[in-house]
Design a protein around this motif. Structure first.
Motif: not given
Length: 311
Positions: A102-126
């Motif tokens: 989905r169009a905002d998938k990447l920007v949302s995940q990168v933002t979440a990774m940076a905000a939580t100081n994570a080394t990886a990120c997953v999101c939901g699926i349909e």
């Protein structure tokens, strides 16, 4: 853990492994090039045992597509590693050739990774199965070893994986090419990532996943499932130490053995082992029903897939 060294404008390498599904592949590529992401995205399409399509290559200031052949072990793990070893950007992601972001998938995940100081990120699926639509979102703010040792976490789909590349290759390593038939390579990789760092969850749908009515690539490769699960349980003692996880995998393996049809005694014994660990493990009962020829495995898989679930 050191602070993240990337931002929502960091360049991203996306790896797509493919086999003769050009129309679906084109849709997957388009969903990535059309991301609402200000940073650079480079897609590497790795062709595994199929002709390379040079016509897919493209270059623009912030979007590139390159193609190559799998230079390692034939199969998905080797193809993923071929792409990983060619990745040079700070972030690296996977997308299957029959899925779409989905169009905002990447920007949302990168933002979440940076905000939580994570080394990886997953999101939901349909999940799309014929006319059915089912959303699957991993529970909790983080994917942990404890959660993965007790559940496959279907919502944490490989087409949602996003990694800090340096951490991934420096600490987690490559995808395991020793897995029988490559079965469960995504689960194994996510479990190893959780062991070595923080896998944050973006709690909303970012990827549309197509499950084919005829079944997934592995859904009828029962030998692959049986052997792959046995390998994973031997490799990860935390699974067998978790009664729920061990019951789940033993039940899944029992179903695969029952579906093979040539080892009814072994299938029944494995199902009983699952039930000794948990009387609430449904896969064990399904395995016994298949062994007794009360159900056909293809029917079971079709019903489960229609509900957004696998065996």
């Amino acid at each position: 853990m050191k602070p993240t060294s990337f931002s929502p404008t960091s360049s991203v390498d996306v790896i797509i492994c493919t086999k003769d599904r050009i129309e679906l592949l084109a849709k997957a590529i388009r969903s990535i090039t059309e991301q609402d992401y200000p940073g650079n995205i480079r897609i590497t399409v790795v062709f595994d045992n199929s002709p390379v399509r040079a016509d897919l290559q493209m270059t623009s200031p912030t979007r590139q597509v390159r193609v190559m052949t799998n230079s390692r072990t034939p199969g998905l793990p080797g193809a993923r590693n071929t792409g990983l070893l060619e990745a040079t950007h700070p972030l690296v992601a996977f997308c299957d050739d029959d899925d779409a972001w989905r169009a905002d998938k990447l920007v949302s995940q990168v933002t979440a990774m940076a905000a939580t100081n994570a080394t990886a990120c997953v999101c939901g699926i349909e999940v799309h199965f014929g006319e059915e639509r089912r959303q699957r979102i991993p529970a909790g703010p983080e994917v942990t070893v404890s959660a993965l040792s007790g559940s496959r976490l279907t919502g944490a789909h490989p087409s949602t994986y996003l990694f800090d590349r340096d951490h991934l290759l420096g600490n987690v390593g490559l995808v395991d090419e020793e897995l029988p038939y490559g079965y469960g390579e995504d689960y194994d990789y996510l479990l190893r990532s959780a062991q070595q760092g923080k896998v944050t969850v973006l709690p909303r749908v970012g990827t549309d996943v197509l499950w084919h009515p005829q079944g997934s690539y592995f859904s009828r490769r029962w030998e692959a499932m049986a052997d792959g699960l046995e390998y994973l349980m031997a490799k990860h003692p935390e699974i067998t130490a978790n009664r729920r996880g061990s019951a789940w995998m033993q039940g899944q393996r029992a179903f695969a053995l029952a579906a093979l049809g040539n080892q009814p005694g072994t299938a029944a014994k494995t199902a009983r082992k699952s039930l000794q660990l948990s009387l609430r493990e449904p896969r064990a009962y399904l395995a016994l029903a298949v062994t007794a020829k009360l159900l056909k495995p293809a029917y079971v898989v079709k019903v489960l897939n229609s509900r957004g679930r696998g065996i």
